[in-house]
Design an enzyme around this catalytic site. Structure first.
Site, PDB file in Angstrom:
ATOM      1  N   SER A 126       0.945  -1.182  -0.001  1.00  0.00           N
ATOM      2  CA  SER A 126      -0.074   0.017   0.087  1.00  0.00           C
ATOM      3  C   SER A 126       0.741   1.313  -0.040  1.00  0.00           C
ATOM      4  O   SER A 126       0.335   2.288  -0.183  1.00  0.00           O
ATOM      5  CB  SER A 126      -0.914  -0.058   1.094  1.00  0.00           C
ATOM      6  OG  SER A 126      -0.150  -0.297   2.493  1.00  0.00           O
ATOM      7  N   HIS A 160      -2.598  -3.356  -6.156  1.00  0.00           N
ATOM      8  CA  HIS A 160      -3.019  -3.072  -4.713  1.00  0.00           C
ATOM      9  C   HIS A 160      -4.614  -3.084  -4.600  1.00  0.00           C
ATOM     10  O   HIS A 160      -5.268  -2.536  -5.133  1.00  0.00           O
ATOM     11  CB  HIS A 160      -2.696  -1.477  -4.561  1.00  0.00           C
ATOM     12  CG  HIS A 160      -2.862  -0.962  -3.311  1.00  0.00           C
ATOM     13  ND1 HIS A 160      -3.231   0.591  -3.155  1.00  0.00           N
ATOM     14  CD2 HIS A 160      -3.218  -1.397  -2.173  1.00  0.00           C
ATOM     15  CE1 HIS A 160      -3.490   0.725  -1.832  1.00  0.00           C
ATOM     16  NE2 HIS A 160      -3.152  -0.466  -1.271  1.00  0.00           N
ATOM     17  N   GLU A 172      -6.090  -1.073  -7.479  1.00  0.00           N
ATOM     18  CA  GLU A 172      -5.196  -0.056  -8.153  1.00  0.00           C
ATOM     19  C   GLU A 172      -4.018  -0.527  -8.616  1.00  0.00           C
ATOM     20  O   GLU A 172      -3.383  -1.357  -8.186  1.00  0.00           O
ATOM     21  CB  GLU A 172      -4.624   1.010  -6.875  1.00  0.00           C
ATOM     22  CG  GLU A 172      -3.999   2.152  -7.327  1.00  0.00           C
ATOM     23  CD  GLU A 172      -3.837   3.044  -6.175  1.00  0.00           C
ATOM     24  OE1 GLU A 172      -3.847   2.705  -4.958  1.00  0.00           O
ATOM     25  OE2 GLU A 172      -4.069   4.152  -6.524  1.00  0.00           O
ATOM     26  N   ASN A 210      -4.158   6.137  -1.379  1.00  0.00           N
ATOM     27  CA  ASN A 210      -3.394   6.485   0.147  1.00  0.00           C
ATOM     28  C   ASN A 210      -2.765   7.909  -0.270  1.00  0.00           C
ATOM     29  O   ASN A 210      -2.960   8.649   1.015  1.00  0.00           O
ATOM     30  CB  ASN A 210      -2.395   5.519   0.392  1.00  0.00           C
ATOM     31  CG  ASN A 210      -3.130   4.296   0.992  1.00  0.00           C
ATOM     32  OD1 ASN A 210      -4.302   4.210   1.610  1.00  0.00           O
ATOM     33  ND2 ASN A 210      -2.348   2.896   0.694  1.00  0.00           N
TER      34      ASN A 210
HETATM   35  N1  3HC Z   1     -13.850 -10.669   4.454  1.00  0.00           N
HETATM   36  C1  3HC Z   1     -15.177 -10.967   3.610  1.00  0.00           C
HETATM   37  N2  3HC Z   1     -16.006 -10.473   3.599  1.00  0.00           N
HETATM   38  C2  3HC Z   1     -16.246  -9.369   4.714  1.00  0.00           C
HETATM   39  C3  3HC Z   1     -15.315  -8.967   5.526  1.00  0.00           C
HETATM   40  C4  3HC Z   1     -14.122  -9.595   5.223  1.00  0.00           C
HETATM   41  N3  3HC Z   1     -12.663  -9.294   6.153  1.00  0.00           N
HETATM   42  N4  3HC Z   1     -15.756  -8.184   5.915  1.00  0.00           N
HETATM   43  C5  3HC Z   1     -17.072  -7.916   6.000  1.00  0.00           C
HETATM   44  N5  3HC Z   1     -17.268  -8.575   4.869  1.00  0.00           N
HETATM   45  C6  3HC Z   1     -18.695  -8.695   4.292  1.00  0.00           C
HETATM   46  C7  3HC Z   1     -19.536  -9.409   5.321  1.00  0.00           C
HETATM   47  O1  3HC Z   1     -19.577 -10.606   5.426  1.00  0.00           O
HETATM   48  C8  3HC Z   1     -20.916  -8.855   4.520  1.00  0.00           C
HETATM   49  O2  3HC Z   1     -21.091  -9.835   3.473  1.00  0.00           O
HETATM   50  P1  3HC Z   1     -22.648 -10.184   3.104  1.00  0.00           P
HETATM   51  O3  3HC Z   1     -23.279  -9.068   2.336  1.00  0.00           O
HETATM   52  O4  3HC Z   1     -22.612 -11.354   2.361  1.00  0.00           O
HETATM   53  O5  3HC Z   1     -23.443 -10.352   4.465  1.00  0.00           O
HETATM   54  C9  3HC Z   1     -20.392  -7.644   4.020  1.00  0.00           C
HETATM   55  O6  3HC Z   1     -18.973  -7.449   3.858  1.00  0.00           O
HETATM   56  C10 3HC Z   1     -21.106  -6.277   4.724  1.00  0.00           C
HETATM   57  O7  3HC Z   1     -20.595  -6.563   6.028  1.00  0.00           O
HETATM   58  P2  3HC Z   1     -21.345  -6.141   7.336  1.00  0.00           P
HETATM   59  O8  3HC Z   1     -22.890  -6.325   7.069  1.00  0.00           O
HETATM   60  O9  3HC Z   1     -20.708  -6.899   8.405  1.00  0.00           O
HETATM   61  O10 3HC Z   1     -20.958  -4.677   7.615  1.00  0.00           O
HETATM   62  P3  3HC Z   1     -21.128  -3.503   7.002  1.00  0.00           P
HETATM   63  O11 3HC Z   1     -22.169  -3.228   5.789  1.00  0.00           O
HETATM   64  O12 3HC Z   1     -20.483  -2.245   7.714  1.00  0.00           O
HETATM   65  O13 3HC Z   1     -19.795  -3.326   5.695  1.00  0.00           O
HETATM   66  C11 3HC Z   1     -17.675  -3.012   5.212  1.00  0.00           C
HETATM   67  C12 3HC Z   1     -18.537  -3.770   6.295  1.00  0.00           C
HETATM   68  C13 3HC Z   1     -17.706  -3.465   3.649  1.00  0.00           C
HETATM   69  C14 3HC Z   1     -16.079  -3.333   5.806  1.00  0.00           C
HETATM   70  C15 3HC Z   1     -17.865  -1.401   5.188  1.00  0.00           C
HETATM   71  O14 3HC Z   1     -18.015  -0.761   6.442  1.00  0.00           O
HETATM   72  C16 3HC Z   1     -16.965  -0.652   4.345  1.00  0.00           C
HETATM   73  O15 3HC Z   1     -17.202  -0.598   3.030  1.00  0.00           O
HETATM   74  N6  3HC Z   1     -15.956  -0.050   5.019  1.00  0.00           N
HETATM   75  C17 3HC Z   1     -14.991   0.919   4.404  1.00  0.00           C
HETATM   76  C18 3HC Z   1     -13.853   0.023   4.096  1.00  0.00           C
HETATM   77  C19 3HC Z   1     -12.787   0.344   3.228  1.00  0.00           C
HETATM   78  O16 3HC Z   1     -12.771   1.946   3.082  1.00  0.00           O
HETATM   79  N7  3HC Z   1     -11.824  -0.416   2.966  1.00  0.00           N
HETATM   80  C20 3HC Z   1     -10.477   0.211   2.315  1.00  0.00           C
HETATM   81  C21 3HC Z   1      -9.574   0.525   3.237  1.00  0.00           C
HETATM   82  S1  3HC Z   1      -8.162   1.219   2.596  1.00  0.00           S
HETATM   83  C22 3HC Z   1      -7.045  -0.078   2.131  1.00  0.00           C
HETATM   84  O17 3HC Z   1      -7.566  -1.204   2.047  1.00  0.00           O
HETATM   85  C23 3HC Z   1      -5.970   0.210   1.273  1.00  0.00           C
HETATM   86  C24 3HC Z   1      -4.911  -0.063   2.014  1.00  0.00           C
HETATM   87  O18 3HC Z   1      -3.747   0.481   1.456  1.00  0.00           O
HETATM   88  C25 3HC Z   1      -4.646   0.989   3.455  1.00  0.00           C
END
Ligand code: 3HC
Length: 302
Positions: A126, A160, A172, A210
């Protein structure tokens, strides 16, 4: 250009196991060799993949047969991982090891020595420079401008993925100075086969994602530190006012405060621009070991 049908994944943590999952289920790779030097982590990664496949089958998104087939295409490999990947003839390896430059340089050096010269070597980093990682694939004594070095380093690319990989729609692509157009295109096709939309970034600190996300999170932490608003109001503002799925402080906890700090430092040191100075509160929380969700405490308690 033939599609990639066999891949290796290095690292069975959250990101690596997510990448193995999309490669097996969505891209339908015939073999996904998942490698981790730590047997406990390897088993945990497999368990995580099995749980998501079972959940998807339980919700009727895929059939039980699809889930079983996808899981059957994932082969865990231990310490002879690179040798096994070579024997299987993988077309691409995606590295998702911890974010340490020297570790990645050593992995890429081993990969370039142990795999066919046509194998694409992708990093899920990242924040670490893909150009620096690519340079590590050039054998000692070979000039960086030679044809051999161009071939070797030209197959390295940034791929990414975002956390959680099975859910987030983006990949990405990062082009190092050395990356060839053919490598970039193969990596793009693979990401599309995994069901992802693709953007491309040059190899600059933070890439695009990022370079935009971390200063936003950093500003939110500065806002909290300055007493501008409470934790809950900062997160609520972005969730309800801008429709973000998570507020910036909750997202920082989800990503890991140590990871956020590392990336912010890459932006600060890589650009020399004071606008990227990491928040002192963020530094102190990491000093205290409050690294977010994975550690049980960050801006929230878990
Ligand atoms: N693995 C697989 N599936 C997952 C999971 C995981 N670790 N975490 C959540 N899920 C799935 C759940 O099982 C659920 O699936 P379903 O629709 O089949 O039931 C679905 O995601 C939605 O989960 P929840 O209902 O528990 O919760 P939310 O609706 O709140 O969604 C979230 C959770 C998808 C994490 C949402 O809050 C979100 O999109 N958050 C933002 C995430 C984000 O911005 N990610 C990028 C981070 S930055 C990055 O990765 C880059 C790095 O370089 C820093």
């Amino acid at each position: 250009m033939s599609p990639i049908t066999k891949i290796g994944v290095i690292g069975a943590g959250q990101m690596g196991s997510g990448i193995a999952f999309v490669a097996a289920l969505r891209a339908k790779c015939s073999q996904v060799l998942l490698h981790d030097p730590n047997p406990t982590q390897l088993q945990a990664g497999l368990k995580h993949i099995k749980a998501i496949l079972d959940k998807d089958a339980g919700k009727g998104r895929i059939t039980t047969a699809d889930a079983e087939e996808a899981f059957g295409r994932i082969r865990p490999v231990g310490k002879d991982g690179i040798e096994e990947m070579d024997k299987a003839g993988v077309g691409m390896v995606v590295e998702a090891a911890p974010e340490k430059l020297e570790l990645k340089r050593s992995i890429f050096s081993e990969l370039s020595k142990g795999l066919a010269s046509s194998t694409i070597l992708a990093s899920n980093t990242s924040s670490i420079s893909i150009t620096k990682i690519a340079a590590a694939t050039i054998p000692a004594g070979v000039a960086a401008a030679s044809e051999e070095a161009k071939r070797t380093a030209g197959r390295v690319v940034g791929l990414h993925f975002f956390n959680p990989v099975p859910v987030m729609k983006l990949v990405e692509l990062i082009s190092a100075l050395q990356t060839t157009p053919e490598t970039l295109e193969s990596a793009r096709q693979f990401a599309i086969a995994c069901g992802k939309e693709v953007t491309t970034s040059q190899d600059v600190p933070g890439f695009v994602s990022n370079a935009l996300l971390m200063p936003f999170i950093n500003e939110a932490i500065m806002c909290l530190d300055a007493g501008t608003a409470t934790r809950d109001d900062i997160d609520k503002t972005l969730k309800l006012g801008m429709n973000h799925p998570m507020g910036p402080l909750q997202l920082a906890d989800f990503i890991g405060l140590d990871t956020c700090l590392n990336i912010q430092k890459v932006l600060y040191e890589g650009t020399g621009d004071s606008k990227y100075r990491p928040s002192i509160l963020l530094e102190r929380m990491v000093d205290a070991g409050w690294v977010g969700k994975k550690g049980g405490k960050g801006f929230y308690e878990y």
